[in-house]
Design a protein around this motif. Structure first.
Motif, short mmCIF file in Angstrom:
data_model
loop_
_atom_site.label_atom_id
_atom_site.label_comp_id
_atom_site.label_asym_id
_atom_site.label_seq_id
_atom_site.Cartn_x
_atom_site.Cartn_y
_atom_site.Cartn_z
N SER A 165 0.82 -1.22 0.00
CA SER A 165 0.00 0.00 0.00
C SER A 165 0.85 1.27 0.00
O SER A 165 0.36 2.35 -0.31
CB SER A 165 -0.95 0.00 1.20
OG SER A 165 -2.03 -0.88 0.95
N SER A 168 -10.17 -1.29 -0.45
CA SER A 168 -10.97 -0.10 -0.84
C SER A 168 -12.36 -0.12 -0.23
O SER A 168 -12.85 0.91 0.25
CB SER A 168 -11.10 -0.03 -2.37
OG SER A 168 -9.84 0.21 -2.94
N HIS A 211 -13.90 2.99 2.01
CA HIS A 211 -15.10 3.75 1.64
C HIS A 211 -16.18 3.64 2.73
O HIS A 211 -16.89 4.61 3.01
CB HIS A 211 -15.68 3.23 0.31
CG HIS A 211 -14.75 3.45 -0.84
ND1 HIS A 211 -14.13 4.65 -1.07
CD2 HIS A 211 -14.32 2.62 -1.83
CE1 HIS A 211 -13.36 4.55 -2.14
NE2 HIS A 211 -13.45 3.33 -2.62
N PRO A 251 -9.68 10.78 -2.89
CA PRO A 251 -10.56 9.75 -3.47
C PRO A 251 -10.20 9.38 -4.90
O PRO A 251 -10.38 8.24 -5.31
CB PRO A 251 -11.96 10.36 -3.39
CG PRO A 251 -11.80 11.74 -2.93
CD PRO A 251 -10.40 12.00 -2.53
N ASN A 284 -7.21 6.83 -4.87
CA ASN A 284 -7.28 5.66 -3.98
C ASN A 284 -6.18 5.70 -2.92
O ASN A 284 -5.59 4.67 -2.57
CB ASN A 284 -7.19 4.34 -4.77
CG ASN A 284 -8.46 4.02 -5.52
OD1 ASN A 284 -9.41 4.79 -5.47
ND2 ASN A 284 -8.49 2.89 -6.20
N ARG A 316 -2.08 3.54 -0.34
CA ARG A 316 -3.05 3.25 -1.41
C ARG A 316 -3.90 2.06 -0.99
O ARG A 316 -3.40 1.12 -0.35
CB ARG A 316 -2.30 2.93 -2.70
CG ARG A 316 -3.26 2.61 -3.85
CD ARG A 316 -2.60 2.78 -5.18
NE ARG A 316 -3.42 2.22 -6.24
CZ ARG A 316 -3.08 2.25 -7.51
NH1 ARG A 316 -1.94 2.81 -7.89
NH2 ARG A 316 -3.86 1.71 -8.42
N HIS A 317 -5.18 2.12 -1.34
CA HIS A 317 -6.05 0.96 -1.07
C HIS A 317 -6.45 0.33 -2.40
O HIS A 317 -6.44 0.98 -3.45
CB HIS A 317 -7.24 1.35 -0.21
CG HIS A 317 -7.99 2.55 -0.68
ND1 HIS A 317 -9.00 2.49 -1.62
CD2 HIS A 317 -7.85 3.86 -0.36
CE1 HIS A 317 -9.47 3.70 -1.83
NE2 HIS A 317 -8.79 4.55 -1.10
N SER A 322 -8.93 -2.63 -4.69
CA SER A 322 -10.07 -3.55 -4.86
C SER A 322 -9.53 -4.83 -5.48
O SER A 322 -8.43 -4.84 -6.06
CB SER A 322 -11.11 -2.93 -5.78
OG SER A 322 -10.54 -2.75 -7.07
N GLU A 353 -8.52 -4.58 -9.16
CA GLU A 353 -7.23 -3.92 -9.41
C GLU A 353 -6.07 -4.91 -9.25
O GLU A 353 -5.12 -4.90 -10.02
CB GLU A 353 -7.01 -2.81 -8.39
CG GLU A 353 -7.52 -1.46 -8.77
CD GLU A 353 -7.11 -0.45 -7.72
OE1 GLU A 353 -7.63 -0.53 -6.59
OE2 GLU A 353 -6.26 0.40 -8.04
#
Ligand SMILES: C[S@@+](CC[C@H](N)C(=O)[O-])C[C@H]1O[C@@H](n2cnc3c(N)ncnc32)[C@H](O)[C@@H]1O
Length: 250
Positions: A111, A143, A147, A175, A178, A206-207, A209, A212
């Motif tokens: 991250s 992610s 959120h 946002p 990320n 960084r986050h 999903s 990704e």
């Protein structure tokens, strides 16, 4: 280049003295035994102060750690067990003359790679130094949880009888990138003299999903074998801050 972990390194093990490195090492060891038994050689990216490395060495592994902060490596070298080596390098740009069965990157190191370029370079590097069929195991910020839970200001305070450390974390959310930039204000008090030292550090995280990570894996010739909540093994949800991915070199 961002110079975090310079002063922070001196207080890192105190701030994380309650982090259960033994439990985490056993958890990863189980994953290795499940997905690639008989593995011996481990490349550890972002090896920090070497706490996982020492425990993996106790479990019979040889560990080669790559760590950008020379201050973290100096601390790691002070308590280093046998069959461990550390190299001060960036994980997106290191060279080593060995091949490994397993690459690990623990406690959100991936991250810290905010750009797609650094991510691709790191994954390509891991690919280069893994044996065919080798595993790349790492945990990252998730992610969906960022959120849903939205990072907030937090304070952590710890003492070892000689000093006390207060760390205030102020997150700024970007946002579109990320990324959550965690700004640490750290105050260290010498309990004998009362002297205070104050400093700040930025930790841009960084986050990710799952799609990704799938794209990154596809672009760098890995397949995802499995993903789960780090430690609990639960299916990742909006409450899952850290997801553990197990990738295999194709
Ligand atoms: C949260 S610490 C985790 C350290 C260790 N893995 C642990 O579990 O205690 C993140 C570590 O990653 C290192 N790091 C971050 N980005 C890096 C990079 N691009 N190359 C090498 N090390 C990096 C930092 O210096 C720091 O030691």
């Amino acid at each position: 280049m961002l110079q975090n972990f310079r002063l922070y390194s001196q207080y890192y093990d105190l701030l994380y003295k309650d982090k259960d490195y033994a439990l985490e090492t056993d958890y990863i060891d189980q994953l290795i035994k499940q997905y690639k038994p008989k593995s011996k050689n481990v490349l550890e990216l972002g090896s920090g102060t070497g706490r996982h490395a020492n425990l993996f060495s106790q479990n019979g592994y040889h560990v080669y750690g790559i760590e950008r902060s020379s201050e973290m490596v100096n601390i790691a070298n002070q308590s280093k067990r046998e069959n461990i080596e550390f190299q001060v390098s960036d994980i997106s740009a290191f060279e080593v003359n060995k091949q490994f069965d397993i690459a690990l990157s623990l406690f959100h190191v991936i991250s810290y790679l905010n750009s797609n370029q650094d991510l691709i370079l790191t994954f390509q590097n891991v690919y280069r130094y893994l044996n065919k069929g080798g595993l790349f195991i790492f945990d990252v910020w998730h992610s969906a949880a960022v959120h849903a839970l939205i990072p907030e200001k937090r304070t952590k305070q710890l003492s070892n009888g000689k000093i006390s450390v207060i760390r205030n974390a102020n997150p700024i959310i970007y946002p579109e990138q990320n990324v959550v930039e965690v700004n640490y204000d750290i105050e260290v008090t010498d309990l004998k003299s009362g002297t205070k030292t104050v400093f700040t550090e930025k930790h841009p995280m960084r986050h990710f999903s799952k799609p990704e990570i799938e794209l990154l894996a596809f672009a760098t010739q890995f397949e995802i074998l499995h993903s789960e909540e780090f430690l609990t093994k639960a299916i990742p949800s909006e409450d899952t801050w850290g997801v553990c991915y197990i990738l295999k070199k194709i």
